[in-house]
Design an enzyme around this catalytic site. Structure first.
Site, mmCIF file in Angstrom:
data_model
loop_
_atom_site.group_PDB
_atom_site.id
_atom_site.type_symbol
_atom_site.label_atom_id
_atom_site.label_comp_id
_atom_site.label_asym_id
_atom_site.label_seq_id
_atom_site.Cartn_x
_atom_site.Cartn_y
_atom_site.Cartn_z
ATOM 1 C CG ASN A 8 -1.600 1.098 1.053
ATOM 2 O OD1 ASN A 8 -2.056 2.061 0.708
ATOM 3 N ND2 ASN A 8 -2.232 1.555 2.743
ATOM 4 C CE LYS A 14 0.119 3.343 4.646
ATOM 5 N NZ LYS A 14 0.637 3.890 6.140
ATOM 6 C CG HIS A 38 -5.653 1.524 4.937
ATOM 7 N ND1 HIS A 38 -5.184 2.911 5.378
ATOM 8 C CD2 HIS A 38 -4.817 1.034 4.568
ATOM 9 C CE1 HIS A 38 -4.626 2.246 6.017
ATOM 10 N NE2 HIS A 38 -3.837 1.459 5.773
ATOM 11 C CD GLU A 89 -3.228 5.526 6.789
ATOM 12 O OE1 GLU A 89 -2.882 5.759 5.659
ATOM 13 O OE2 GLU A 89 -2.067 4.798 7.483
ATOM 14 C CD GLU A 136 -3.634 -1.882 6.734
ATOM 15 O OE1 GLU A 136 -2.478 -3.400 6.909
ATOM 16 O OE2 GLU A 136 -4.404 -1.847 6.678
ATOM 17 N N GLY A 155 2.214 2.188 10.717
ATOM 18 C CA GLY A 155 3.127 3.205 10.088
ATOM 19 C C GLY A 155 3.903 3.511 11.729
ATOM 20 C CB SER A 205 5.459 -1.902 12.213
ATOM 21 O OG SER A 205 4.635 -0.878 12.579
ATOM 22 N N GLY A 226 2.305 -1.110 4.207
ATOM 23 C CA GLY A 226 2.875 -0.009 3.727
ATOM 24 C C GLY A 226 3.936 0.531 3.624
HETATM 25 C C1 PEP Z 1 -0.768 0.270 6.006
HETATM 26 O O1 PEP Z 1 -0.782 1.439 6.167
HETATM 27 O O2 PEP Z 1 -2.189 -0.651 5.525
HETATM 28 C C2 PEP Z 1 0.319 -0.662 6.710
HETATM 29 C C3 PEP Z 1 0.113 -1.773 6.982
HETATM 30 O O3 PEP Z 1 1.081 0.348 6.919
HETATM 31 P P1 PEP Z 1 2.656 -0.177 7.701
HETATM 32 O O4 PEP Z 1 3.496 -1.225 7.072
HETATM 33 O O5 PEP Z 1 3.688 1.406 7.434
HETATM 34 O O6 PEP Z 1 2.472 0.606 9.212
#
Ligand code: PEP
Length: 252
Positions: free
Chosen positions: A9, A11, A97, A99, A169, A175, A215, A236
């Site tokens: 992703n 973003k 998601h 966000e 998630e 993040g 993460s 991400g």
């Molecule tokens: C995401 O935004 O879907 C995600 C998992 O981000 P990250 O891997 O950076 O935590």
């Protein structure tokens, strides 16, 4: 069918030129060294979809949007419809998601429309769910995720549910560098699979690909992916570096 999936992703990152270069790098690495039984997906900005779909070997790497319009077409300035996404060569759409839920106030009602439109167009929704830190600390994460599913994808017919991918998630892990432990992730994914079995049946539950996101990195992917209910990851930050992304793909 239950598949191992590693989906990036991106973003709101990368210019078009950077995105094409990253996609080519990933595609080449996957062709040379990528695990053959892992479905690799690149979730790019809308502006990059067509170019990325042309740049990669689509037999090894699939392309995903990160959102779609809640209407099929019409006077919705600035929106991008599922048929537009499909016309680029993309085959997946990340939906719900955290966000988007938080910053763009995406509700279950809106998500239901988006999931339905995505399925109607023959694309695969990667439906995201997961709780905030306060909910985890209160110990009510299972009830929270259950409600998210009940308000959205559990409204689907068994046939349609069989076509979606779920990504759990936890918001507190996105993040932040704070990954859920493999046990926490496994416990939630097993819980989700049990909910699916109860709502639909054992076969549909056993065939559903459920991903972990938050993460995920080359350092922890192997431990996470070794859990029986974890079918891959939504990635991400680490999907923006081709080598890290390949290491996660090859963590199986
Ligand atoms: C995401 O935004 O879907 C995600 C998992 O981000 P990250 O891997 O950076 O935590």
């Amino acid at each position: 069918m239950r598949k191992k999936i590693v989906a990036g992703n991106w973003k709101c990152n990368t210019t078009l030129a950077e995105g094409i270069a990253l996609a080519k790098q990933v595609s080449n690495l996957v062709a040379e060294k990528g695990a053959k039984d892992v479905v690799v997906v690149l979730g790019t900005p809308f502006t990059h979809l067509a170019s990325v779909a042309t740049a990669v070997d689509l037999s090894r790497v699939s392309v995903s949007a990160q959102n779609c319009a809640a209407e099929a077409k019409g006077a919705f300035t600035g929106e991008v419809s599922v048929s537009m996404i499909q016309s680029t060569g993309a085959t997946y759409v990340i939906l719900g998601h955290s966000e988007r839920r938080e910053y763009y106030h995406e509700t279950s009602e809106t998500l239901n429309k988006k999931v339905a439109l995505t399925l109607a167009q023959g694309l695969t929704p990667i439906y995201c769910c997961g709780e905030a830190l306060a909910i985890r600390e209160a110990g009510t994460e299972n009830a929270f995720v259950k409600k998210q599913l009940e308000e959205t994808v559990f409204n689907l017919s068994a046939e349609d549910f069989g076509k979606i991918v779920i990504a759990y998630e936890p918001i507190w892990a996105i993040g932040t560098g704070r990954t859920a432990s493999s046990q926490q992730a496994q416990d939630m994914l097993s819980f989700i699979r049990q909910l699916i079995a109860k709502k639909y049946n054992q076969n549909i539950a056993a065939e559903c690909s459920i991903l972990y996101g938050g993460s995920c990195s080359p350092a922890n992917a192997q431990e996470l992916f070794s859990q029986p209910d974890i079918d891959g990851g939504l990635i991400g930050g680490a999907s923006l570096k081709a080598d890290d992304f390949l290491a996660i793909i090859n963590a199986y």
